[in-house]
Design a protein around this motif. Structure first.
Motif, short mmCIF file in Angstrom:
data_model
loop_
_atom_site.label_atom_id
_atom_site.label_comp_id
_atom_site.label_asym_id
_atom_site.label_seq_id
_atom_site.Cartn_x
_atom_site.Cartn_y
_atom_site.Cartn_z
N GLU A 160 0.83 -1.21 0.00
CA GLU A 160 0.00 0.00 0.00
C GLU A 160 0.86 1.26 0.00
OE1 GLU A 160 -3.75 0.68 2.54
OE2 GLU A 160 -2.19 1.84 3.60
N ARG A 172 2.78 1.50 -3.37
CA ARG A 172 1.97 1.21 -4.56
C ARG A 172 2.68 0.18 -5.45
NH1 ARG A 172 -2.80 1.63 -4.03
NH2 ARG A 172 -3.16 1.99 -6.26
N SER A 214 3.53 -3.09 -7.65
CA SER A 214 2.74 -3.67 -8.73
C SER A 214 2.92 -5.18 -8.87
CB SER A 214 3.09 -3.00 -10.06
OG SER A 214 4.48 -3.14 -10.33
N ASP A 268 -7.75 -7.49 4.04
CA ASP A 268 -8.93 -6.63 3.91
C ASP A 268 -8.72 -5.24 4.52
OD1 ASP A 268 -10.47 -8.66 2.67
OD2 ASP A 268 -10.85 -9.57 4.63
N ASP A 289 -4.88 -1.40 1.07
CA ASP A 289 -5.17 -1.23 -0.35
C ASP A 289 -4.07 -1.92 -1.16
OD1 ASP A 289 -5.77 -0.44 -2.89
OD2 ASP A 289 -5.42 1.70 -2.57
N HIS A 290 -4.42 -3.01 -1.83
CA HIS A 290 -3.46 -3.73 -2.66
C HIS A 290 -3.88 -3.68 -4.13
CE1 HIS A 290 -6.50 -6.89 -2.33
NE2 HIS A 290 -6.35 -6.85 -1.02
N SER A 291 -4.70 -2.68 -4.47
CA SER A 291 -5.20 -2.58 -5.84
C SER A 291 -4.11 -2.26 -6.85
CB SER A 291 -6.30 -1.51 -5.92
OG SER A 291 -5.79 -0.23 -5.53
N SER A 292 -2.92 -1.84 -6.37
CA SER A 292 -1.82 -1.55 -7.28
C SER A 292 -1.21 -2.82 -7.87
CB SER A 292 -0.72 -0.76 -6.56
OG SER A 292 -0.24 -1.49 -5.43
N ARG A 294 -0.56 -5.87 -10.03
CA ARG A 294 -0.98 -6.35 -11.35
C ARG A 294 -0.57 -7.80 -11.59
NH1 ARG A 294 1.60 -1.83 -13.33
NH2 ARG A 294 2.98 -3.13 -14.59
N LEU A 304 -7.58 -11.04 -4.24
CA LEU A 304 -6.63 -10.16 -4.91
C LEU A 304 -7.08 -9.72 -6.30
CD1 LEU A 304 -3.26 -11.98 -4.05
CD2 LEU A 304 -4.32 -10.06 -2.84
N GLY A 305 -8.06 -10.43 -6.85
CA GLY A 305 -8.46 -10.14 -8.21
C GLY A 305 -7.66 -10.96 -9.21
#
Length: 548
Positions: A266, A269, A271, A290, A293-296, A298, A319-320
């Motif tokens: 987080e 950021r 990747s 949870d 923020d681990h949306s960075s 890829r 994680l997506g």
């Protein structure tokens, strides 16, 4: 060092290669102020990192390290350990990192194989330096910083040597395509550790392949979290960041916690990261997944062990669609197959191809062969063999191992599997008795030999059985000498100083005798069958891995 382990048909006019340390030269020139390496509260930009590598190169050159010399390094992850890699490259020397979890006897053996005269040892392992010097009193020991104080004596620290030489512009030594740059110690399929020879040309191809197949789109804005030892796969992975001028972030300490990992992802950021299924499972099952923020992220690249389908689905949910799997060996430097993110999940949200480790990497060719070297048809099971520019140059000074590992130009992985009509590879077993626990290759013979040193043990069989957390864990079945009294706890305690913790059998049993074939041998399959009859690992055996 004469390159006797490999031959090349390249013309002398075209065999010159880029020294891998030139990547630092490029970054220092183009991206001088961008962060190169972050460890705890310390940050080194590319200009500083390149300058420190030049300073260390100059210091090592003064101590006799030249092109073809070997540089033995025993350390947990640190900035100086990472700098030593590029200093070796810049000198045209050979970086020889060891697994910091190894026991002193193993390190002494590796030092003898590599014939290293300069040893960079972290202060945490002073007793290891004593062992190496006892075997070769001429060894020049330099201390890498660690959590322990610098031992008393006149041996210099790498920090002092760098400080004394800062400002020296040390050039990148001219190298050839087949110039060795890294001895990656691996047991291959059996026996004592062998030095797999990685070269400047081979690794340049490997990293290009990684960036194309595993990390497309990586730029200097990206960054990677290191959660595994730089001495092996993680070190290769971080070279990808160096090529692109992206940042590398080390965990603050060797103790892994998911909370710290997600906090760093987080904060910076990040990747991508390289890991094994065991660590990935720990990450996504920790409540901290949870909270940060681990949306960075890829690409979360995993390799080295089976991953159960249920664990894949859970990780994808948390994680997506970022999971990327590869199958490879140290000898092929992680470069055999890839299962990209788009092949993990189908339109219905289910795991797309359970059980596969993907398709052939760019520039690589896989052949499933029988015992005679004949290629088998799709769906038929045989040994996985591979050719391509990512295959290593051979085992250093080990013609016997090279003869066994290569056939008709193909490298024999020792893994058993089949390929489907679409070209996806499925591993179904291993030609040897090796098993993989927590991403580490475990070779039973090595542990068996240690156990047999105990005066009360007359026979032993070590093998791996499935485990939901670690992929596989070790089981040792022992037969005691008549009248001997020994229990599992006592044997594990005795073994603890002789075998690294990650190789320690999790379960130890004592039987009156081991099952034997008609030839008097002890087939591991018969031992597994007997374990099942006795109720051992019955439920574990029902867990089928989704991918390897």
């Amino acid at each position: 060092m004469t390159s006797t382990f490999a031959s090349t048909n390249a013309s002398p006019l075209t065999n010159r290669a880029m020294n891998l340390a030139y990547w630092l030269t490029q970054n220092a020139r183009r991206l001088p102020q961008l962060p190169a390496l972050i460890w705890g509260d310390e940050v080194w930009n590319w200009q500083e990192f390149d300058a420190r590598v030049s300073a260390l190169s100059a210091a090592l050159a003064k101590r006799g390290v030249v092109k073809g010399s070997t540089l033995l390094v025993h350390s947990k992850n640190s900035n100086e350990m990472f700098e030593s890699m590029f200093a070796a490259f810049r000198l045209g020397a050979i970086w020889v990192p060891t697994n910091f979890r190894s026991v002193p006897d193993d390190l002494v053996y590796m030092a003898s194989v590599a014939s290293s005269k300069v040893f960079l040892c972290q202060t945490d392992f002073a007793d290891y330096a004593d062992s190496v010097c006892a075997a070769d009193p001429q060894t020049d020991v330099l201390w890498l910083r660690g959590s322990a104080p610098v031992p008393a004596g006149d041996r210099p620290t790498v920090a002092d040597l760098i400080a004394q030489n800062l400002g020296v512009q040390f050039p990148n030594t001219a190298v050839q395509t087949d110039s060795p740059c890294w001895f990656l110690f691996t047991s291959g399929t059996t026996g004592k550790p062998k030095a797999a020879v990685l070269t400047h040309g081979q690794l340049a191809c490997v990293i290009t392949n990684h960036l194309a197949d595993l990390l497309p789109g990586t730029t200097s804005d990206d960054g990677s979290l290191v959660v595994a030892p730089l001495s092996h796969g993680a070190g290769v992975h971080q070279l990808n960041m160096v090529v692109r001028g992206a940042k590398t972030v080390l965990m603050p300490s060797e103790k892994f916690t998911a909370e710290e990992a997600f906090a760093l992802i987080e904060r910076y950021r990040l990747s991508n990261m390289f890991t094994v299924p065991t660590i990935l499972k720990m990450l996504v099952e920790d409540p901290s997944v949870d909270r940060y923020d681990h949306s960075s992220l890829r690409q979360v690249i995993y390799a080295g062990a089976p991953m159960y389908e249920a664990d894949q689905k859970y990780a994808l949910a948390k994680l997506g669609p970022v999971l990327v799997q590869y199958y490879g060996l140290g000898e092929v430097t992680g470069n055999i197959t890839v299962l990209p993110a788009y092949d993990h999940v189908g339109a219905d949200g289910q795991v797309e191809r359970p059980g596969t480790c993907g398709f052939e990497r760019t520039g690589m060719q896989v052949s499933i062969q029988d015992d005679e070297g004949r290629e088998l048809a799709y769906g038929e099971t045989g040994e996985v063999c591979v050719i391509g520019p990512a295959v290593f140059a051979g085992y250093y000074n080990n013609p016997e191992a090279n003869a066994k590992s290569f056939r008709n130009g193909w490298f024999r992985t020792g893994d058993i599997g089949h390929m489907d009509a679409q070209g996806y590879l499925y591993l179904t077993g291993r030609a040897s008795d090796m098993y993989i626990s927590g991403g580490s290759n475990i070779y039973p013979r090595e542990i068996e030999e240690k156990i047999l040193l105990h005066g009360d043990v007359t026979e032993v069989a070590v093998l791996g059985i499935p485990d939901a957390q670690w992929g596989e864990v070790g089981v040792a079945v022992c037969v005691l000498k008549p009248g001997a009294q020994l229990d599992a706890a006592a044997l594990q305690d005795w073994l603890s100083s002789k075998v690294p913790r990650y190789k320690m059998p999790k379960h130890i049993f004592f039987w009156d005798e081991l099952p034997k074939s008609g030839y008097g041998k002890v087939p591991k399959r018969m031992v597994k069958d007997e374990l099942a009859k006795r109720g051992v690992a019955v439920t574990l055996a029902e867990l089928q891995p989704a991918a390897v």
